[in-house]
Scaffold this active site. Sequence first.
Site, PDB file in Angstrom:
ATOM      1  N   VAL A 162       0.802  -1.217   0.000  1.00  0.00           N
ATOM      2  CA  VAL A 162       0.000   0.000   0.000  1.00  0.00           C
ATOM      3  C   VAL A 162       0.843   1.279   0.000  1.00  0.00           C
ATOM      4  O   VAL A 162       0.296   2.360  -0.206  1.00  0.00           O
ATOM      5  CB  VAL A 162      -0.970  -0.001   1.204  1.00  0.00           C
ATOM      6  CG1 VAL A 162      -0.258   0.405   2.494  1.00  0.00           C
ATOM      7  CG2 VAL A 162      -2.182   0.877   0.944  1.00  0.00           C
ATOM      8  N   TYR A 163       2.152   1.188   0.201  1.00  0.00           N
ATOM      9  CA  TYR A 163       2.990   2.377   0.160  1.00  0.00           C
ATOM     10  C   TYR A 163       3.010   2.947  -1.258  1.00  0.00           C
ATOM     11  O   TYR A 163       3.596   2.369  -2.170  1.00  0.00           O
ATOM     12  CB  TYR A 163       4.413   2.075   0.608  1.00  0.00           C
ATOM     13  CG  TYR A 163       4.556   1.703   2.067  1.00  0.00           C
ATOM     14  CD1 TYR A 163       3.540   1.935   2.992  1.00  0.00           C
ATOM     15  CD2 TYR A 163       5.725   1.115   2.537  1.00  0.00           C
ATOM     16  CE1 TYR A 163       3.676   1.596   4.331  1.00  0.00           C
ATOM     17  CE2 TYR A 163       5.876   0.767   3.880  1.00  0.00           C
ATOM     18  CZ  TYR A 163       4.835   1.002   4.760  1.00  0.00           C
ATOM     19  OH  TYR A 163       4.973   0.651   6.088  1.00  0.00           O
ATOM     20  N   GLN A 164       2.355   4.095  -1.397  1.00  0.00           N
ATOM     21  CA  GLN A 164       2.198   4.739  -2.713  1.00  0.00           C
ATOM     22  C   GLN A 164       1.588   3.767  -3.735  1.00  0.00           C
ATOM     23  O   GLN A 164       1.931   3.776  -4.911  1.00  0.00           O
ATOM     24  CB  GLN A 164       3.522   5.304  -3.247  1.00  0.00           C
ATOM     25  CG  GLN A 164       3.993   6.570  -2.574  1.00  0.00           C
ATOM     26  CD  GLN A 164       4.374   6.380  -1.112  1.00  0.00           C
ATOM     27  OE1 GLN A 164       3.607   6.722  -0.215  1.00  0.00           O
ATOM     28  NE2 GLN A 164       5.556   5.829  -0.881  1.00  0.00           N
ATOM     29  N   PHE A 165       0.686   2.909  -3.245  1.00  0.00           N
ATOM     30  CA  PHE A 165      -0.029   1.949  -4.093  1.00  0.00           C
ATOM     31  C   PHE A 165       0.919   1.159  -4.998  1.00  0.00           C
ATOM     32  O   PHE A 165       0.732   1.056  -6.210  1.00  0.00           O
ATOM     33  CB  PHE A 165      -1.098   2.663  -4.925  1.00  0.00           C
ATOM     34  CG  PHE A 165      -2.252   3.163  -4.100  1.00  0.00           C
ATOM     35  CD1 PHE A 165      -3.279   2.323  -3.710  1.00  0.00           C
ATOM     36  CD2 PHE A 165      -2.282   4.486  -3.675  1.00  0.00           C
ATOM     37  CE1 PHE A 165      -4.326   2.773  -2.922  1.00  0.00           C
ATOM     38  CE2 PHE A 165      -3.328   4.953  -2.884  1.00  0.00           C
ATOM     39  CZ  PHE A 165      -4.346   4.102  -2.506  1.00  0.00           C
TER      40      PHE A 165
END
Length: 359
Positions: free
Chosen positions: A63-66
Amino acid sequence: MEDPKIPYRYLGNSGLKVSAICLGTMTFGQDGSRPGCDEASSHALLDRFILELGGNFIDTSDVYQFGVSESIIGRWMEKHPSLRSKIILATKVWGPMDKNDVNARGLSRHHIITEVEQSLSRLRTDYIDLYQIHCWDTGTPLEETLGALNTLVQTGKVHYIGVSNVTGWQFQKIIDLSRAMGLTKIVSNQAQYNLLCRSTEWELLEVCKIEGVAMLPWSPLKGGLLTGKYKRGESPSSDSNSRLAWVEKDKATRANQASPSLSDYADNEQYWELIEAMKTIATVHDATVSQVAIAWLLAQPTVSSVVIGARTVEQLDENIGSATLTLSKEELETLNAKSRVPPPYPYEMVTRLQRGREH
């Protein structure tokens, strides 16, 4: 990586050794939502951490910067294929990865099996060393989640399983159910833990002690509050690129446990006394306040590695210096006293009545 400058520790009671400092990569990738690093800067951090300093532990999340953070790491890994077996690569699953898909989140078998393939693709690897649930999922039966994770271990796509952002009872239930079902054991718990977040000790750290699970503290500097860079009555510069400045620009929507607000501590006398004590200790060791904060964590029981974030090589080097900083017993006791938060019921009562009962 023959002569590491960062010491290694076992990951809990597993046979896996990780560097005492773990490079967290939530800063990798710029999506405009918060201060971050472009790909060139991210790769420079990986070069310094792995190639020059001997670090071997990298933490990220889908989920970090998708997915951008994982992709940046994957492209670096592709440039250094011979290092794959030497690097311990950790990522996480839970967060929403498609706003238009109701099943693209949580810990269902569907989402876990789907998302691990996406993470493997972005990371450009055949396996993930440590796969962590990023939070508890009320909507999915725990048996389903643990069964799916066990399948990933059996197929070789994942080597170890960890948890992150769970309560004490949830943590113990995960461990107990895994054991009862004969599934892969949990080896780590990544939780917020720092001198301004001592409540982690009340249950999570105790479970780690009893069960032999590694504690992996995130936010060791509490979003910048434990760097010692700020003075009483001072606010982060409005044009600063720091996380604290970013929070203050829109405190109502941005301030939370992961991104705290300096103004919330403006009148907190205990906070300022803690910072002064840290400055005094730092001076004795010719160190920085940040290094003292991380060294304190590394001295705590069950802590295998501290997850640090950095946007520059200079910040990384400063944090790495804490790995070889040893605080005296008196200094640790001073920091404990200055940061201690009175435990609420039932923790205070249970702890008080156990005095003299320890083995």
